[in-house]
Design an enzyme around this catalytic site. Structure first.
Site, PDB file in Angstrom:
ATOM      1  N   LYS A 176      47.686   1.167  34.210  1.00  0.00           N
ATOM      2  CA  LYS A 176      47.840  -0.224  33.897  1.00  0.00           C
ATOM      3  C   LYS A 176      49.022  -0.821  34.694  1.00  0.00           C
ATOM      4  O   LYS A 176      49.158  -2.082  34.995  1.00  0.00           O
ATOM      5  CB  LYS A 176      48.161  -0.626  32.501  1.00  0.00           C
ATOM      6  CG  LYS A 176      46.582  -0.436  31.549  1.00  0.00           C
ATOM      7  CD  LYS A 176      47.036  -0.832  30.288  1.00  0.00           C
ATOM      8  CE  LYS A 176      46.376  -1.858  29.378  1.00  0.00           C
ATOM      9  NZ  LYS A 176      46.536  -2.090  28.204  1.00  0.00           N
TER      10      LYS A 176
ATOM     11  N   ASP B  96      45.862  -9.058  27.287  1.00  0.00           N
ATOM     12  CA  ASP B  96      46.105  -8.517  25.970  1.00  0.00           C
ATOM     13  C   ASP B  96      46.822  -9.778  25.157  1.00  0.00           C
ATOM     14  O   ASP B  96      46.759 -10.004  24.124  1.00  0.00           O
ATOM     15  CB  ASP B  96      47.110  -7.425  26.087  1.00  0.00           C
ATOM     16  CG  ASP B  96      46.246  -6.205  26.107  1.00  0.00           C
ATOM     17  OD1 ASP B  96      45.003  -6.162  25.970  1.00  0.00           O
ATOM     18  OD2 ASP B  96      46.718  -5.143  26.458  1.00  0.00           O
TER      19      ASP B  96
HETATM   20  P1  NAP Z   1      52.823   2.843  23.931  1.00  0.00           P
HETATM   21  O1  NAP Z   1      53.455   1.940  24.999  1.00  0.00           O
HETATM   22  O2  NAP Z   1      52.393   4.344  23.948  1.00  0.00           O
HETATM   23  O3  NAP Z   1      53.991   2.508  22.691  1.00  0.00           O
HETATM   24  C1  NAP Z   1      53.792   3.370  21.500  1.00  0.00           C
HETATM   25  C2  NAP Z   1      54.553   2.812  20.291  1.00  0.00           C
HETATM   26  O4  NAP Z   1      54.441   3.070  19.133  1.00  0.00           O
HETATM   27  C3  NAP Z   1      56.151   2.853  20.684  1.00  0.00           C
HETATM   28  O5  NAP Z   1      56.826   1.531  20.114  1.00  0.00           O
HETATM   29  C4  NAP Z   1      56.374   4.099  19.984  1.00  0.00           C
HETATM   30  O6  NAP Z   1      57.850   4.020  19.484  1.00  0.00           O
HETATM   31  C5  NAP Z   1      55.463   3.898  18.703  1.00  0.00           C
HETATM   32  N1  NAP Z   1      55.416   5.253  18.119  1.00  0.00           N
HETATM   33  C6  NAP Z   1      54.457   6.217  18.473  1.00  0.00           C
HETATM   34  N2  NAP Z   1      54.536   7.258  17.444  1.00  0.00           N
HETATM   35  C7  NAP Z   1      55.676   6.944  16.514  1.00  0.00           C
HETATM   36  C8  NAP Z   1      56.094   7.469  15.446  1.00  0.00           C
HETATM   37  N3  NAP Z   1      55.738   8.750  15.081  1.00  0.00           N
HETATM   38  N4  NAP Z   1      57.071   6.969  14.664  1.00  0.00           N
HETATM   39  C9  NAP Z   1      57.579   5.795  15.185  1.00  0.00           C
HETATM   40  N5  NAP Z   1      57.107   5.110  16.217  1.00  0.00           N
HETATM   41  C10 NAP Z   1      56.094   5.716  16.988  1.00  0.00           C
HETATM   42  O7  NAP Z   1      51.588   2.295  23.290  1.00  0.00           O
HETATM   43  P2  NAP Z   1      50.741   0.747  23.413  1.00  0.00           P
HETATM   44  O8  NAP Z   1      50.069   0.751  24.350  1.00  0.00           O
HETATM   45  O9  NAP Z   1      52.049   0.030  22.951  1.00  0.00           O
HETATM   46  O10 NAP Z   1      50.021   0.873  22.014  1.00  0.00           O
HETATM   47  C11 NAP Z   1      50.566   0.621  20.558  1.00  0.00           C
HETATM   48  C12 NAP Z   1      49.023   0.906  19.637  1.00  0.00           C
HETATM   49  O11 NAP Z   1      48.629  -0.675  19.880  1.00  0.00           O
HETATM   50  C13 NAP Z   1      48.448   1.760  19.885  1.00  0.00           C
HETATM   51  O12 NAP Z   1      47.880   2.030  18.426  1.00  0.00           O
HETATM   52  C14 NAP Z   1      47.153   1.088  20.541  1.00  0.00           C
HETATM   53  O13 NAP Z   1      45.795   1.536  20.235  1.00  0.00           O
HETATM   54  C15 NAP Z   1      47.206  -0.456  19.950  1.00  0.00           C
HETATM   55  N6  NAP Z   1      46.546  -1.479  20.982  1.00  0.00           N
HETATM   56  C16 NAP Z   1      45.697  -2.270  20.434  1.00  0.00           C
HETATM   57  C17 NAP Z   1      45.205  -2.988  21.374  1.00  0.00           C
HETATM   58  C18 NAP Z   1      43.916  -3.865  20.746  1.00  0.00           C
HETATM   59  O14 NAP Z   1      43.153  -4.703  21.509  1.00  0.00           O
HETATM   60  N7  NAP Z   1      43.929  -4.102  19.571  1.00  0.00           N
HETATM   61  C19 NAP Z   1      45.657  -3.103  22.474  1.00  0.00           C
HETATM   62  C20 NAP Z   1      46.749  -2.304  23.127  1.00  0.00           C
HETATM   63  C21 NAP Z   1      47.181  -1.559  21.882  1.00  0.00           C
HETATM   64  P3  NAP Z   1      58.814   5.085  20.635  1.00  0.00           P
HETATM   65  O15 NAP Z   1      59.233   4.041  21.564  1.00  0.00           O
HETATM   66  O16 NAP Z   1      60.006   5.432  19.613  1.00  0.00           O
HETATM   67  O17 NAP Z   1      58.115   6.118  21.164  1.00  0.00           O
END
Ligand code: NAP
Length: 274
Positions: free
Chosen positions: A69, A105
């Protein structure tokens, strides 16, 4: 010569888990469009040659998922202001001029909430998480007029950096203060991976959140996360993350296949089918 059959893809590595082929496949069938949408597993080292080849063999564009991405921004000839602001692209359009990279998004996030609440006007918002998805959420919230966004993240530096980048309406809040920061909020968004199948739930006491505040979880597997269940149990309107996935796909489909598709119950059911 007969016109070529329009093609589009989702490019990722891995890509087998992606729901996008099912989503776009449903629309192609529903609208009787002779076209195909396929998953392409492309390793990072193959991204550049793949993007050169695809337009030459009939692809009109692609969705982009992990881990490409951010990398596609450097390979695109044209990056939309939205993708630039979010720092990542999820939708590519192949044109005469080259590759246009966009990010849908933020549109998907806002459209999902607006589907449930036509009059949604975020003002004071709590956002949990500071990854890629949170960036799209912040962009959408600011565009819709949010004036105070309280952002918290387990790793505080990431929240600080986002707050600096997105301007004074975004304030980073200590992770330990996440329950108190809900006081006075009209919207709460979980943009972390917590609550996903296989991950622990988001540990967040909702006591301070007004009971009419909208609670949106970006997680969509499961649909009913522990956060949404807790919100619903105390009377808050709760919105799952699947609608964001469905809506973010609309602009790409329209550009590639020439018709603006509907997001509705039939699409939801098709994407959720086992
Ligand atoms: P990302 O860039 O990897 O970010 C992950 C986020 O989750 C960070 O803020 C991370 O905190 C936090 N996190 C992960 N494990 C954690 C834990 N054990 N305790 C506390 N915080 C934790 O992922 P992303 O792309 O932003 O996606 C985040 C979520 O949104 C995912 O579940 C994804 O499936 C969902 N999403 C959904 C859509 C949709 O269309 N509905 C679109 C995009 C994403 P740290 O910075 O501390 O690691």
């Amino acid at each position: 010569m007969t016109p070529p059959i329009p093609l589009a893809a989702v490019i990722g590595c891995p890509v087998a888990h992606s729901r996008s082929p099912r989503l776009h496949g449903h629309w192609l069938a529903r609208y009787g469009i002779v076209g195909h949408y396929v998953p392409l597993q492309i390793a990072p080292g193959d991204l550049e040659p793949a993007l050169r080849l695809l337009p030459r063999i009939g692809f009109r564009g692609a969705n982009v998922t992990i881990p490409h991405k951010e990398a596609v921004l450097a390979l695109a000839t044209d990056v939309t202001p939205g993708a630039r602001r979010i720092g990542a692209a999820n939708t590519l359009l192949f044109t005469e001029a080259g590759i246009m990279a966009d990010n849908t998004d933020a549109y998907g996030f806002a459209s999902n909430i607006l589907d449930h609440r036509r009059d949604w006007q975020p003002r004071t918002v709590a956002v949990i998480g500071a990854g890629g998805a949170a960036r799209a959420v912040l962009a959408a919230l600011l565009d819709r007029g949010a004036t105070e966004i309280r952002l918290t993240n387990r790793t505080p530096d990431r929240a600080h950096r986002l707050a600096e980048e997105f301007g004074p309406a975004v304030q980073s809040v200590r992770w330990e203060a996440r329950a108190e920061m809900l006081d006075g909020c009209d919207t709460l968004v979980n943009a972390t991976a917590l609550g996903m199948t296989g991950k622990p739930p988001l540990d967040l006491a909702l006591g301070a959140l007004p009971r009419d505040a909208i609670v949106n979880d970006l997680v969509y597997a499961p649909l009913e996360t522990p956060l949404l269940a807790a919100a619903r149990a105390r009377g808050n309107p709760a919105i799952d993350g699947l609608g964001m996935l469905l809506h973010q796909a609309v602009p790409g489909f329209e550009r590639w296949f020439g018709l603006r598709p509907q997001v509705d119950r039939a699409l939801r059911d098709a994407v959720l089918a086992p």
